[in-house]
Design an enzyme around this catalytic site. Structure first.
Site, PDB file in Angstrom:
ATOM      1  N   LYS A 115      75.277 -16.150 -14.483  1.00 10.62           N
ATOM      2  CA  LYS A 115      74.173 -16.880 -15.114  1.00 10.62           C
ATOM      3  C   LYS A 115      74.466 -17.160 -16.581  1.00 10.62           C
ATOM      4  CE  LYS A 115      70.149 -15.066 -12.698  1.00 10.62           C
ATOM      5  NZ  LYS A 115      68.908 -14.307 -12.957  1.00 10.62           N
TER       6      LYS A 115
ATOM      7  N   LYS B 217      73.971  -8.709  -9.574  1.00  7.39           N
ATOM      8  CA  LYS B 217      73.994  -8.600  -8.118  1.00  7.39           C
ATOM      9  C   LYS B 217      73.151  -9.759  -7.576  1.00  7.39           C
ATOM     10  CE  LYS B 217      74.394  -6.200  -4.247  1.00  7.39           C
ATOM     11  NZ  LYS B 217      75.774  -6.355  -3.794  1.00  7.39           N
ATOM     12  N   TYR B 218      73.651 -10.435  -6.554  1.00  6.46           N
ATOM     13  CA  TYR B 218      72.875 -11.505  -5.930  1.00  6.46           C
ATOM     14  C   TYR B 218      72.076 -10.891  -4.795  1.00  6.46           C
ATOM     15  CZ  TYR B 218      71.652 -16.005  -3.894  1.00  6.46           C
ATOM     16  OH  TYR B 218      70.968 -17.086  -3.419  1.00  6.46           O
TER      17      TYR B 218
ATOM     18  N   HIS C 254      66.033 -23.631  -6.921  1.00  3.49           N
ATOM     19  CA  HIS C 254      65.473 -22.736  -7.940  1.00  3.49           C
ATOM     20  C   HIS C 254      64.251 -23.311  -8.631  1.00  3.49           C
ATOM     21  CE1 HIS C 254      68.929 -20.274  -7.226  1.00  3.49           C
ATOM     22  NE2 HIS C 254      69.770 -21.152  -7.725  1.00  3.49           N
TER      23      HIS C 254
ATOM     24  N   LYS D 170      60.198 -24.098  -8.356  1.00  6.62           N
ATOM     25  CA  LYS D 170      59.047 -23.697  -7.545  1.00  6.62           C
ATOM     26  C   LYS D 170      58.304 -24.918  -6.997  1.00  6.62           C
ATOM     27  CE  LYS D 170      58.777 -19.970 -10.846  1.00  6.62           C
ATOM     28  NZ  LYS D 170      58.269 -19.641 -12.193  1.00  6.62           N
TER      29      LYS D 170
ATOM     30  N   ASN E 126      59.232 -15.784 -19.541  1.00  7.47           N
ATOM     31  CA  ASN E 126      58.867 -17.090 -20.082  1.00  7.47           C
ATOM     32  C   ASN E 126      57.764 -16.898 -21.114  1.00  7.47           C
ATOM     33  OD1 ASN E 126      60.655 -18.649 -18.483  1.00  7.47           O
ATOM     34  ND2 ASN E 126      59.302 -18.308 -16.745  1.00  7.47           N
TER      35      ASN E 126
ATOM     36  N   ARG F 230      55.514 -18.674 -22.601  1.00  6.36           N
ATOM     37  CA  ARG F 230      54.633 -19.842 -22.682  1.00  6.36           C
ATOM     38  C   ARG F 230      53.682 -19.808 -21.498  1.00  6.36           C
ATOM     39  NH1 ARG F 230      56.787 -22.220 -18.212  1.00  6.36           N
ATOM     40  NH2 ARG F 230      59.033 -21.985 -18.000  1.00  6.36           N
TER      41      ARG F 230
ATOM     42  N   ARG G 252      52.716 -28.187  -5.895  1.00  8.63           N
ATOM     43  CA  ARG G 252      53.137 -29.141  -6.924  1.00  8.63           C
ATOM     44  C   ARG G 252      53.369 -30.496  -6.277  1.00  8.63           C
ATOM     45  NH1 ARG G 252      57.097 -26.242 -11.297  1.00  8.63           N
ATOM     46  NH2 ARG G 252      56.184 -24.154 -11.179  1.00  8.63           N
TER      47      ARG G 252
HETATM   48  P1  ADP Z   1      65.824 -20.187 -14.598  1.00 13.62           P
HETATM   49  O1  ADP Z   1      65.678 -19.766 -16.022  1.00 13.62           O
HETATM   50  O2  ADP Z   1      66.836 -21.272 -14.428  1.00 13.62           O
HETATM   51  O3  ADP Z   1      64.529 -20.454 -13.908  1.00 13.62           O
HETATM   52  P2  ADP Z   1      65.894 -17.504 -13.360  1.00 13.62           P
HETATM   53  O4  ADP Z   1      66.728 -16.416 -13.891  1.00 13.62           O
HETATM   54  O5  ADP Z   1      64.437 -17.431 -13.599  1.00 13.62           O
HETATM   55  O6  ADP Z   1      66.507 -18.917 -13.870  1.00 13.62           O
HETATM   56  O7  ADP Z   1      66.137 -17.631 -11.799  1.00 13.62           O
HETATM   57  C1  ADP Z   1      65.582 -18.684 -11.060  1.00 13.62           C
HETATM   58  C2  ADP Z   1      65.685 -18.406  -9.580  1.00 13.62           C
HETATM   59  O8  ADP Z   1      67.045 -18.166  -9.189  1.00 13.62           O
HETATM   60  C3  ADP Z   1      64.944 -17.163  -9.115  1.00 13.62           C
HETATM   61  O9  ADP Z   1      63.583 -17.409  -8.886  1.00 13.62           O
HETATM   62  C4  ADP Z   1      65.707 -16.844  -7.828  1.00 13.62           C
HETATM   63  O10 ADP Z   1      65.297 -17.730  -6.805  1.00 13.62           O
HETATM   64  C5  ADP Z   1      67.138 -17.174  -8.182  1.00 13.62           C
HETATM   65  N1  ADP Z   1      67.851 -15.978  -8.703  1.00 13.62           N
HETATM   66  C6  ADP Z   1      68.015 -15.630  -9.994  1.00 13.62           C
HETATM   67  N2  ADP Z   1      68.675 -14.463 -10.124  1.00 13.62           N
HETATM   68  C7  ADP Z   1      68.964 -14.036  -8.868  1.00 13.62           C
HETATM   69  C8  ADP Z   1      69.633 -12.874  -8.315  1.00 13.62           C
HETATM   70  N3  ADP Z   1      70.149 -11.914  -9.081  1.00 13.62           N
HETATM   71  N4  ADP Z   1      69.707 -12.787  -6.953  1.00 13.62           N
HETATM   72  C9  ADP Z   1      69.187 -13.753  -6.159  1.00 13.62           C
HETATM   73  N5  ADP Z   1      68.563 -14.852  -6.619  1.00 13.62           N
HETATM   74  C10 ADP Z   1      68.443 -15.018  -7.948  1.00 13.62           C
END
Ligand code: ADP
Length: 450
Positions: free
Chosen positions: A158, A201-202, A235, A237, A289, A291, A337
């Site tokens: 990330k 970890k995913y 990713h 919502k 977040n 906000r 949405r």
């Molecule tokens: P963004 O800032 O782009 O919204 P986030 O860190 O909030 O990124 O992650 C967005 C989405 O990505 C999460 O809601 C989830 O669906 C997926 N995700 C993020 N991190 C993981 C992880 N460690 N394992 C599995 N899915 C993940």
């Protein structure tokens, strides 16, 4: 006291803020680009200022233009809505330097939480559980490969500055690490000007559970339970509900308290959302977040509070109008949405609205800036409305959503309404049994998306 608020945004969220201001007896100033001269937020505000041409970098993202608009109208405070400048620490600094009030957290809070590596470190130190992964950033491919082995595949790489689903890449095996690592870095660099990345970890089948928090900036904070936003496409919502169908009261109170205590400890001010992945009874922090969120109305529905009004109150130095004990959940709420997008590929579909009719009745809220004859400009995001329903329980909320979608008329452009009609036929959705991958899988097998 704040007498006039400039709303540095457009669309439904600009209306949302103008509405709260009007109920509080506060005047509102709408800013707009030349493409938005006929927009509803411009019609509804007390005063309007054109701040530039259609492309957002020259209008809604132009800090000098927005500050100048405050100066000419005498607005004392700025509400940023979501998106645009809402999480831009530099903007908040400029606002403060001009002796204007930013309705939101401090520049420092935004800076800390806007960098995901620092955010994770801060949260871990405050006792918030995090996804297992690298301690801080990962500078090179060799380290990334070593960490991949240590953490165990699959892992997700990330970008520390990432957002909106950009700058995240999954590596399922060592062979996929190089590409995932390089792509996440490149996306971080090109989208956010920062190529720092970290590894987590995913998780295989988590739900996205986020806790709404609220602070007064003086060390007091509360939580307003969770929203389940697991139904996502790329990713992003699309369907959110509160309370979360998979969360029990004990879990809610436990994680809620951890979050409220964490934001109290940093003197957080205003609305914030702490996002978690939730799997097998455990919560794992992913980001905060700083906000108001798009999906805040489901929380407002079950608690009967106006979060924008609270934001304005604490920005004025007033106390929050509720305590933790006052906040009791009443019923169930769902938001969908509605985007101007064409299925099956969700291609943006701007254009002229030939007919619009908003649903109504008990427990129905439609937050939208649409009107008959309105032309959706092609320059901004495709969200054109949020339909929020509230019922005594989840079953009633689902029935109400079905009923309200049936009343909604948006003619002239394609929308995501058919998606929600189809989802309401799905046993998993009706049962509340879905994780963050459910929708992608469903889209692939039902719409041939992939
Ligand atoms: P963004 O800032 O782009 O919204 P986030 O860190 O909030 O990124 O992650 C967005 C989405 O990505 C999460 O809601 C989830 O669906 C997926 N995700 C993020 N991190 C993981 C992880 N460690 N394992 C599995 N899915 C993940």
């Amino acid at each position: 006291m704040i007498e006039k608020i400039l709303v540095a945004n457009r669309g439904e969220i600009a209306l949302r803020v103008i509405r709260a201001a009007r109920e509080m007896g506060i005047k509102s100033v709408a800013v707009h680009s030349t493409a938005d001269a006929d927009a509803m937020h411009v019609r509804m505000a007390d005063e309007t200022v054109c701040i530039g041409p259609a492309p957002s970098p020259q209008s809604y993202l132009s800090i000098p233009a927005i500050i100048a608009a405050c100066e000419v109208t005498g607005a004392q405070a700025i509400h940023p809505g979501y998106g645009f400048l809402s999480e831009n620490a530099n903007f908040v600094q400029v606002v403060e330097d001009h002796d204007l009030i930013f309705i939101g957290p401090t520049a420092e809070h935004i800076r800390v939480m806007g960098d995901k590596i620092t955010a994770k470190e801060t949260m871990r130190n405050l006792g918030v559980p995090c996804v297992p992964g690298s301690e801080g950033g990962v500078a090179d491919l060799e380290t990334a490969k070593r960490l991949g082995q240590e953490i165990g595949y699959p892992v997700i790489i990330k970008a520390t500055a990432g957002g909106g689903g950009k700058g995240m890449k999954v590596a399922n095996s060592p062979a996929e690490m190089e590409r995932a690592f390089m792509t996440a870095r490149a996306e971080g660099k090109s989208n956010f000007g920062n190529d720092a990345v970290y590894i987590e970890k995913y998780l295989q089948k988590p739900r996205h559970i986020e806790i709404q928090v609220f602070g007064d900036g003086k060390g007091n904070a509360v939580h307003l339970a969770e929203r389940d936003c697991s139904l996502q496409r790329r990713h992003q919502k699309v369907f959110e509900e509160a309370p979360g169908p998979a969360i029990n009261e004990e879990e809610r109170n436990r994680i809620g308290k951890v979050c409220a205590d964490a934001v109290a400890a940093i003197n957080y001010i205003g609305a914030g959302t702490i996002e978690f992945l939730y799997e097998d009874g455990e919560f794992y922090f992913i980001e905060m977040n700083t906000r108001l969120q798009v999906e805040h109305p489901v929380t407002e529905a079950i608690f009967g509070v106006d979060l924008v009004r609270e934001q304005i109150r604490v920005a004025e130095g007033l106390p929050m109008s509720f305590t933790q004990d006052d906040l009791q959940i009443n019923g169930h709420a769902i938001e969908v949405r509605i985007n101007a997008e064409k299925l099956p590929n969700f291609a943006p579909c701007p254009g002229r609205i030939t007919q619009y009719h908003a649903p109504g009745g008990l427990g129905v809220r439609m937050d939208s800036a649409l009107y008959d004859g309105y032309s959706i400009p092609p320059y901004y995001d495709s969200l054109i409305g949020k339909l929020i329903v509230h019922g005594r329980d989840r079953r009633e909320a689902l029935a109400r959503l079905d009923r309200a979608l049936g009343e909604l008329i948006v003619d002239g452009v394609d929308t995501t309404v058919p998606l929600f009609n189809a989802l309401l036929q799905e046993p998993d959705i009706l049962a509340g049994d879905y994780d963050i991958h459910w929708l992608e899988r469903w889209l692939e097998s039902n719409l041939g998306e992939g």
